[in-house]
Motif scaffolding. Structure first.
Motif, PDB file in Angstrom:
ATOM      1  N   PHE A  19       0.795  -1.317   0.022  1.00  0.00           N
ATOM      2  CA  PHE A  19      -0.027   0.059  -0.025  1.00  0.00           C
ATOM      3  C   PHE A  19       0.836   1.273   0.113  1.00  0.00           C
ATOM      4  CE2 PHE A  19      -2.281   3.372   2.387  1.00  0.00           C
ATOM      5  CZ  PHE A  19      -3.504   3.560   1.544  1.00  0.00           C
ATOM      6  N   MET A  20       1.856   1.294   0.718  1.00  0.00           N
ATOM      7  CA  MET A  20       2.870   2.624   0.534  1.00  0.00           C
ATOM      8  C   MET A  20       3.473   2.579  -0.633  1.00  0.00           C
ATOM      9  SD  MET A  20       2.902   3.684   3.978  1.00  0.00           S
ATOM     10  CE  MET A  20       4.542   4.494   4.039  1.00  0.00           C
ATOM     11  N   ALA A  21       3.789   1.666  -1.248  1.00  0.00           N
ATOM     12  CA  ALA A  21       4.443   1.618  -2.603  1.00  0.00           C
ATOM     13  C   ALA A  21       3.485   2.224  -3.655  1.00  0.00           C
ATOM     14  CB  ALA A  21       5.000   0.394  -2.969  1.00  0.00           C
ATOM     15  N   SER A  22       2.276   1.761  -3.413  1.00  0.00           N
ATOM     16  CA  SER A  22       1.186   2.317  -4.008  1.00  0.00           C
ATOM     17  C   SER A  22       0.497   3.772  -4.066  1.00  0.00           C
ATOM     18  CB  SER A  22       0.068   1.206  -4.152  1.00  0.00           C
ATOM     19  OG  SER A  22       0.377  -0.273  -4.281  1.00  0.00           O
ATOM     20  N   ILE A  75      -3.770  -4.417 -11.019  1.00  0.00           N
ATOM     21  CA  ILE A  75      -3.865  -2.686 -10.639  1.00  0.00           C
ATOM     22  C   ILE A  75      -4.006  -2.017 -11.944  1.00  0.00           C
ATOM     23  CG2 ILE A  75      -2.425  -3.062  -8.618  1.00  0.00           C
ATOM     24  CD1 ILE A  75      -0.968  -1.065 -11.255  1.00  0.00           C
ATOM     25  N   THR A  76      -4.665  -0.794 -11.781  1.00  0.00           N
ATOM     26  CA  THR A  76      -4.857  -0.087 -12.974  1.00  0.00           C
ATOM     27  C   THR A  76      -3.947   1.344 -12.768  1.00  0.00           C
ATOM     28  OG1 THR A  76      -7.057  -0.873 -13.395  1.00  0.00           O
ATOM     29  CG2 THR A  76      -6.516   1.414 -14.591  1.00  0.00           C
ATOM     30  N   LEU A  77      -3.218   1.703 -13.831  1.00  0.00           N
ATOM     31  CA  LEU A  77      -2.346   2.982 -13.459  1.00  0.00           C
ATOM     32  C   LEU A  77      -3.169   4.166 -13.872  1.00  0.00           C
ATOM     33  CD1 LEU A  77       0.598   3.576 -12.771  1.00  0.00           C
ATOM     34  CD2 LEU A  77       1.366   3.964 -15.093  1.00  0.00           C
ATOM     35  N   VAL A  78      -3.267   4.992 -13.121  1.00  0.00           N
ATOM     36  CA  VAL A  78      -3.953   6.241 -13.159  1.00  0.00           C
ATOM     37  C   VAL A  78      -3.118   7.621 -13.050  1.00  0.00           C
ATOM     38  CG1 VAL A  78      -6.290   4.989 -12.975  1.00  0.00           C
ATOM     39  CG2 VAL A  78      -5.073   6.364 -11.078  1.00  0.00           C
ATOM     40  N   GLU A  86      -6.516   1.500  -2.473  1.00  0.00           N
ATOM     41  CA  GLU A  86      -7.021   0.755  -1.724  1.00  0.00           C
ATOM     42  C   GLU A  86      -7.981  -0.175  -2.705  1.00  0.00           C
ATOM     43  OE1 GLU A  86      -9.743   4.183  -1.307  1.00  0.00           O
ATOM     44  OE2 GLU A  86      -7.619   3.838  -1.092  1.00  0.00           O
ATOM     45  N   GLN A  87      -8.109   0.546  -3.854  1.00  0.00           N
ATOM     46  CA  GLN A  87      -9.125  -0.185  -4.930  1.00  0.00           C
ATOM     47  C   GLN A  87      -8.426  -0.719  -6.130  1.00  0.00           C
ATOM     48  OE1 GLN A  87     -12.543  -0.917  -4.406  1.00  0.00           O
ATOM     49  NE2 GLN A  87     -12.353   0.161  -2.486  1.00  0.00           N
TER      50      GLN A  87
END
Length: 286
Positions: A19-22, A75-78, A86-87
């Protein structure tokens, strides 16, 4: 398609690190932020290409294999305004997002976080509905960075094993999202560790006194690098948790760094002379 299925591992606390990396909680260093913005600008100014040529871009989804525990997640890059870690919607300006940008199937994205290397293999890559176009208008601060920021290569750091142990204990008492903790951990991640008796005599260690030169103003202050508990009102000490303090640790005489100042300017700082070093003075266990 399941967007986000990252498993929790209490043993390694992988979910927390992931989560921190994301997210943007762990900020990108200025040079990496500039590099990402340049990549995004290059994409925006060229004709669209097929995904196999461009690799991962905002608007793409990818199935990641975490090489540390073999768990998978989509995951989706946005762009930052659509980010919901978290989603599974990962900002391109997060550490993981920046590492994924431009990567293709079969390649590995690496993220340095808290002196750990997180490695993710891209297994499947697909385009989804493109997010709103990314528009970037440089602020005054970003324009200054673009004008003055040097090559991303940073001076090699040397750290005393004694200092590292004590700094680890200090950081463990701070919140995981504390900006000072994140900045210092980022510096410690790239340091090489030696025993106190093997420390070269020109390296800035804890409790060292250095003479600096602020290259823009010509000032040459003398500062002693200390732990927070040793600060006093004299004004000639700097905490290792302060931005300049964490940047100085592990540098050698002659090394130069570029450091963001509170007003947004980038200040070149050079280590002119190491006036005192505990290891050089024989105080190996001070």
């Amino acid at each position: 398609m399941t967007i986000f299925t990252k498993k929790t591992s209490a043993k390694t606390d992988v979910s927390t690190l992931f989560f921190m990396a994301s997210s943007a909680i762990h900020p990108l260093p200025p040079w990496q932020l500039q590099h990402v913005l340049q990549q995004l600008g290059a994409v925006a100014n060229h004709k669209p290409k097929v995904l196999s040529e461009t690799g991962m871009l905002p608007g793409c989804s990818v199935r990641l294999l975490d090489l540390s525990d073999q768990t998978e997640s989509w995951i989706t890059l946005v762009y930052p305004q659509q980010a919901q870690p978290e989603q599974g919607f990962i900002s391109v300006l997060s550490p993981l997002g920046a590492a994924l940008l431009g990567k293709n199937v079969g390649q590995v994205a690496e993220v340095q976080l808290f002196r750990r290397t997180l490695r993710f293999m891209l297994c499947d890559l697909m385009s989804v509905k493109q997010p709103p176009a990314f528009t970037f208008t440089p602020s005054v601060q970003e324009k200054r960075m673009n004008q003055t920021l040097p090559d991303p290569a940073l001076p090699e750091l040397l750290l005393s094993s004694l200092d590292l142990d004590r700094l680890d204990a200090l950081l463990s008492r701070l919140p995981a999202t504390d900006p000072a903790r994140l900045a210092l951990e980022q510096e410690l991640e790239r340091g090489a560790v030696v025993e106190p008796e093997e420390m070269p005599k020109d390296v800035v260690t804890m409790n060292s006194t250095v003479r600096l030169r602020l290259l823009k103003t010509g000032e040459e202050p003398c500062l002693t690098l200390v732990y927070p508990k040793d600060l006093d009102a004299a004004g000639d000490k700097v905490s290792v948790l302060a931005p300049v303090g964490s940047a100085l640790l592990g540098l050698r005489e002659g090394d130069q760094i570029h450091w963001p100042m509170p007003d947004g300017d980038i200040q070149p700082i050079q280590v002119l002379q190491l006036l005192y070093q505990p290891e050089r003075a024989g105080q190996l266990h001070r």
